[in-house]
Design an enzyme around this catalytic site. Structure first.
Site, PDB file in Angstrom:
ATOM      1  N   GLU A 190      -7.997 -53.984 -29.069  1.00 12.48           N
ATOM      2  CA  GLU A 190      -7.865 -54.332 -30.448  1.00 12.48           C
ATOM      3  C   GLU A 190      -6.863 -53.660 -31.173  1.00 12.48           C
ATOM      4  O   GLU A 190      -6.543 -54.378 -32.157  1.00 12.48           O
ATOM      5  CB  GLU A 190      -9.416 -53.843 -30.963  1.00 12.48           C
ATOM      6  N   GLU A 444     -23.269 -68.907 -32.154  1.00 12.87           N
ATOM      7  CA  GLU A 444     -22.397 -68.035 -31.525  1.00 12.87           C
ATOM      8  C   GLU A 444     -22.598 -68.531 -29.884  1.00 12.87           C
ATOM      9  O   GLU A 444     -21.577 -68.607 -29.393  1.00 12.87           O
ATOM     10  CB  GLU A 444     -22.992 -66.478 -31.611  1.00 12.87           C
ATOM     11  N   GLU A 510     -12.176 -69.291 -34.055  1.00 12.42           N
ATOM     12  CA  GLU A 510     -11.599 -70.163 -32.946  1.00 12.42           C
ATOM     13  C   GLU A 510     -11.905 -71.657 -32.955  1.00 12.42           C
ATOM     14  O   GLU A 510     -10.944 -72.375 -32.447  1.00 12.42           O
ATOM     15  CB  GLU A 510     -12.593 -69.935 -31.666  1.00 12.42           C
ATOM     16  N   THR A 596      -3.488 -63.749 -30.257  1.00 11.43           N
ATOM     17  CA  THR A 596      -5.081 -63.837 -30.330  1.00 11.43           C
ATOM     18  C   THR A 596      -5.724 -63.623 -31.508  1.00 11.43           C
ATOM     19  O   THR A 596      -6.732 -64.036 -31.626  1.00 11.43           O
ATOM     20  CB  THR A 596      -5.505 -63.205 -29.052  1.00 11.43           C
TER      21      THR A 596
END
Length: 608
Positions: A190, A444, A510, A596
């Site tokens: 992260e 999700e 996404e 990403t």
């Protein structure tokens, strides 16, 4: 695609590991000692270095001055020579009509307004903290306490033309100290994608050298996490003990995405600074993955859990392009683009992995309108009579929606139209899921019925109901219609969904990421309409008095906010919404590649 560790109904071992990882990321444990790292603090016993305690004595210093325990014997060097001319990615767009331009700009302005509303609330209530709590107005530090939202948003501010806000944010970011944190442990993954990626992209866009300096500071810190006997990184890393010179060893259980998602950031940092050590660090990892790619239980792909300490990347039995593995695969074609084709291993690894994923992981779901779409599921492998047997779990994930963009981009880069076509169907699948959901927002995680044939898949309501009852634990040949209808009502299942394991929406990017990439590649006008419908649904349902909040249940008509706004809402989601309504030359995909966390890096291009 951030936040890859999520709850799943998988094997107990994998579930336990995933939950441990989530908790290790989301906890905000205080370190027992002072918050500032004790660089080189002497041991209580002056002779401790001779007693094998694992500590090495240094004078007080910064990350750059820490002595490595495990020196690199021979540093890998970036290949020499000019970059290759890779195939064109973006479509050449025709001039738009005045009416189309007016609609596009109005939509773009609405996205910018939503961003500014959130940014102003963050600035007023949580400045320099990692996150704003968008319901209560509080602040959270879950990613080191180094201003994750601020750093993640730098390039968004630049892209949106918000120069005064950008200048203020850069000045604040320049004073962030990566020599202190309130957390006991940080995620190296992260920190890499959000902080290092954020600084690199903002530098590539603006040329402000303060940003490159901050990128180097983060890179120097992260490099210490690679100081292990085999040079594999410590994925969940204690910077406090590292700053005191304690010996480190990579972990036995590491998620694939945690260890395989450094190539874009580390290579770009080496290219910008001229220091090969970050290139060397990531190549050691990726060369090991390359060696073992065809030795796994599903040759071509790697399992979701690997052993970094022993460098065993082929033993686990679960394989996916989605959560816990995602960006490992995403970075293969993107690194090929970043380096201008000078490292052919990345193209080769991408092609081999996607050949396997197309065969085993992608599936066409049965849907009432019989639309030809694709989803990507999890594959579990077992050994039966000495042979490996692969079983698909037809589980769709919002996080996995990035796969459509990856296939489309990868297909253009290697001139494989099959990949582009798969990318379209995967992206259309996520758009379909948005449209089918009660609030117009995809949940999700959910299950669907895979078609028996990818070429012909008529809707069968009885088969759908049987699958719902089976998911609830009743496995009978004869359909219990009353039971099925009760489950459909109770779980608020749209036609095509057989179960929703995770009803949340956490402001994920996404789906719009793939819509944006596919629009830039194909120019399909329907994608603009889909993007706008998605934005309106998300903004109207997640809006709070201050900003926008994640939701606990998007299957409920009155889904309530959960008081969370991760940094990727401003760093990714709203950036992609803004870009899809921008002129195609703003962050041209033939000039930039996104990490990403949606941070655009300049690609190496051949001399013009």
């Amino acid at each position: 695609m951030p936040s890859f560790g999520r709850r799943r109904t998988w094997t107990f071992v994998l579930v336990g590991f995933a939950l441990f990882f989530v908790l290790s990321r989301l906890r905000n444990l205080r370190h027992g000692g002072p918050d500032t790292f004790a660089f080189g603090a002497p041991d209580p016993d002056p002779a401790a270095n001779d007693k094998g305690t694992g500590y090495y004595h240094h004078p007080p210093s910064r990350w750059t001055s820490l002595k490595l325990h495990y020196q690199v014997p021979s540093m890998r060097q970036f290949p020499k020579g000019p970059p290759l001319a890779l195939p064109k990615v973006q479509k050449s767009f025709d001039p738009e009509s005045p009416s189309d331009r007016e609609v596009r700009l109005r939509r773009q302005a609405a996205v910018k307004k939503a961003f500014l509303r959130c940014w102003d609330s963050y600035r007023a209530n949580a400045w320099l903290s990692d996150e704003l709590a968008p319901v209560t107005g509080g602040k959270r530090d879950l990613f080191g306490g180094w201003g994750a939202t601020l750093v993640d948003s730098l390039d968004t501010l630049w892209i949106m033309g918000l120069r005064s806000q950008f200048d203020e944010a850069v000045t604040a970011a320049a004073n962030i100290s990566f020599e202190t944190t309130s957390l006991h442990e940080i995620s190296v993954f992260e920190t890499n994608i959000r902080y290092l990626g954020g600084f690199l992209a903002a530098y590539d866009l603006s040329g402000d050298k303060r940003l490159l300096q901050k990128a180097r500071e983060v890179g120097e810190m992260l490099y210490i996490a690679f100081d292990t006997p085999n040079r594999m990184p410590v994925a969940r890393w204690n910077p406090h003990t590292a700053s005191r010179g304690q010996y480190q060893t990579a972990q036995d259980s590491v998620l694939l995405a945690e260890i395989g998602s450094f190539s874009l950031e580390f290579i770009r940092l080496s290219l910008l600074t001229g220091d090969p050590k970050w290139f060397d660090a990531v190549q050691r990892i990726m060369e090991e993955f390359e060696k073992q790619q065809q030795t796994t239980h599903l040759p071509g792909m790697w399992p979701v859990v690997v052993n970094a300490r022993t460098q065993s990347f082929n033993k686990h039995s679960d394989y996916t392009l989605g959560a816990m593995a995602d960006s490992m695969y995403e970075y293969l074609p993107k690194t090929h683009a970043l380096v201008g084709g000078l490292l052919p291993m990345y193209r080769d690894m991408y092609e081999a992995a996607m050949d396997t994923a197309i065969r085993y992981n992608l599936f066409r779901p049965m849907v009432p309108d019989e639309k030809d779409i694709l989803m990507s599921g999890m594959v579990s492998t077992t050994t039966e009579s000495g042979k490996i047997v692969a079983t698909l779990r037809p589980e769709a994930q919002h996080l996995a929606c990035f796969i459509g963009g990856m296939f489309a981009l990868g297909g253009k880069l290697i001139q494989n139209q099959t990949h582009v076509d798969k990318g379209e169907k995967l992206t259309d699948g996520c758009v379909w899921a948005y449209q089918a959901s009660p609030l117009g927002i995809m949940p999700e995680v959910f299950r669907m019925v895979p078609c028996k044939s990818a070429d012909d898949c008529p809707w069968n309501e009885e088969e759908w109901m049987k699958a719902i009852v089976k998911m609830a634990g009743q496995n009978t040949e004869k359909l219990d219609v009353a039971r099925a209808e009760a489950l459909i009502a109770q779980k608020r299942l749209p036609k095509g969904f057989t179960n929703v394991q995770d009803t949340r929406y956490i402001l994920r990017p996404e789906a719009i990421e793939s819509v944006f990439i596919l629009y830039r590649i194909t120019g399909r006008p329907d994608l603009l309409e889909s993007a706008w419908t998605m934005f309106e649904a998300i903004d109207s349902n997640t809006r709070t008095d201050l900003a926008n909040s994640a939701m606990g249940d998007v299957m409920a008509a009155d889904g309530k906010p959960s008081d969370s706004m991760e940094s990727f809402w401003l760093g990714e989601t709203l950036k992609y919404f803004y870009l899809v309504f921008s002129e195609p030359d703003l962050i041209d995909l033939d000039e930039y590649v996104f990490n990403t966390e949606a941070h655009p890096f300049k690609r190496l291009l051949p001399p013009s």
